[in-house]
Design an enzyme around this catalytic site. Sequence first.
Site, PDB file in Angstrom:
ATOM      1  CG  ASP A 131      46.883-110.681  69.382  1.00  0.00           C
ATOM      2  OD1 ASP A 131      46.127-111.364  70.084  1.00  0.00           O
ATOM      3  OD2 ASP A 131      47.586-109.755  69.815  1.00  0.00           O
ATOM      4  CG  ASP A 158      45.148-108.715  63.091  1.00  0.00           C
ATOM      5  OD1 ASP A 158      44.414-109.142  63.997  1.00  0.00           O
ATOM      6  OD2 ASP A 158      45.977-107.803  63.256  1.00  0.00           O
ATOM      7  CG  ASP A 165      52.510-100.093  60.122  1.00  0.00           C
ATOM      8  OD1 ASP A 165      52.754-101.147  59.499  1.00  0.00           O
ATOM      9  OD2 ASP A 165      52.182-100.084  61.321  1.00  0.00           O
TER      10      ASP A 165
END
Length: 457
Positions: A82, A84, A163
């Site tokens: 994916d 982003d 994170d």
Amino acid sequence: MIKKFLNKVFKKREQAAVAISEADLNLSQSAKKIAFKKHNINQDLISSAALKTCEGLQNAGFDAYIVGGAVRDLLLDFKPKDFDVATNAEPEEVNRIFRRSRIIGRRFRLVHVLWGRETIEVSTFRGHHDNNQNKDDGSTNDTGRILRDNIFGSLEDDAVRRDFTANALYYNPKTQEVLDFHNGVADVKARLLRMIGEPITRYKEDPVRMLRAVRLSAKLGLKIDKATEKPIAELADLLQDVPPSRLFDEMLKLFLSGHAIESINILRAQHLHHGLLPLLDVVLEQPLGEKFVMLGLKNTDDRILEGKSSNPSFLFAALLWHEVLKAWQVQQKYAPMIPALYNAMDEVVQLQAKKLAIHNRFVSTMKEIWAMQPRFEQRAGKRPFALITHPRYRAAYDFMLLRCESGEIATEIGEWWTTFAHANSEQRTAMLLPDTTPKKRRKRKPKKTAVKEAGSA
């Protein structure tokens, strides 16, 4: 309306031009600009949809970067699953730029930009939650978990909010530079997973980060930094406060990464399997159940690593099968065999739903796989021909083979069905076993008696 939007864009461009020297100064102090010669990211591995999304935002006067896991995977020379994109454009602005796009999310608003079958997720740079002036607005709960997070900020703010250092990387396709705020590139090269900021606070903000640490460690072979790892076992109970839908999504990522066995081993080592699947502990305590679960995980890993599709329904059916078996034995005291099986399936699924929100479309397939298992022991008459044409036959057949391999049922059953599946019509007929099932006696119709009509001669 269009004129108003264009004026807003031009205003942002002017503000950006005025502040460019200051921005460059801040960037040089807080981020490293890593050129192509040092990172060697292959743009052929980047989705054309991600490149077009960045180009569209940049042409409209906004900043746009490919971010997070995609950059991390590109540095490791993996093709990301994916992509982003992060930008300083707000969701409504992104939505106006791309005709085929929609705003989603409540906790943090995002934009999905659609390019054919591919979807690129675009997020606005996030700001520091501490900057929110209203502390009693319901944006966090008592344990510190963030409930609402629609606070926008600068690129630097966004990097701090990420994170792990390996995920706080920003790639600009136009300049082919990587912006690194927390020595993430060095950590990726060293295969180290390190939390940004104080780990206890970051885990309290979002307990799912503990599961993410496990997944990335198992999938990419990254070693979890000692300071990042230490609080995990102590804070595991925080997962009970996470919405079931989020837990389910993270479980899918864990077990469909191609490294499910390694993931579950790390989950157990970190005491994180408690609360994820409430019945998983019970299953793993059963010698037969643990063997079956591990075979199911290995089957899933092998299929994914071979590039084959893997149905989440099959995986969850394997994880919960021995609980269904146990409930089935109890239910047969009160109902016939097949109705008892359906009662057992409902009981296990309802108990599981309290902690893990398995989507209904997966539940229905799980039940079909379970319900077909008794039919594999019926190898006479027309039943085998009907079973082999069932839409879920292949999944149920693979499930039955796992039962054979784990020792739950005789291997001869699996061998018979494998041979039957590859045989021709005549061979299949010859393979059928004698039908020993008791036949229902047909009721004879009473003979009609001639009734003489009154007055007939």
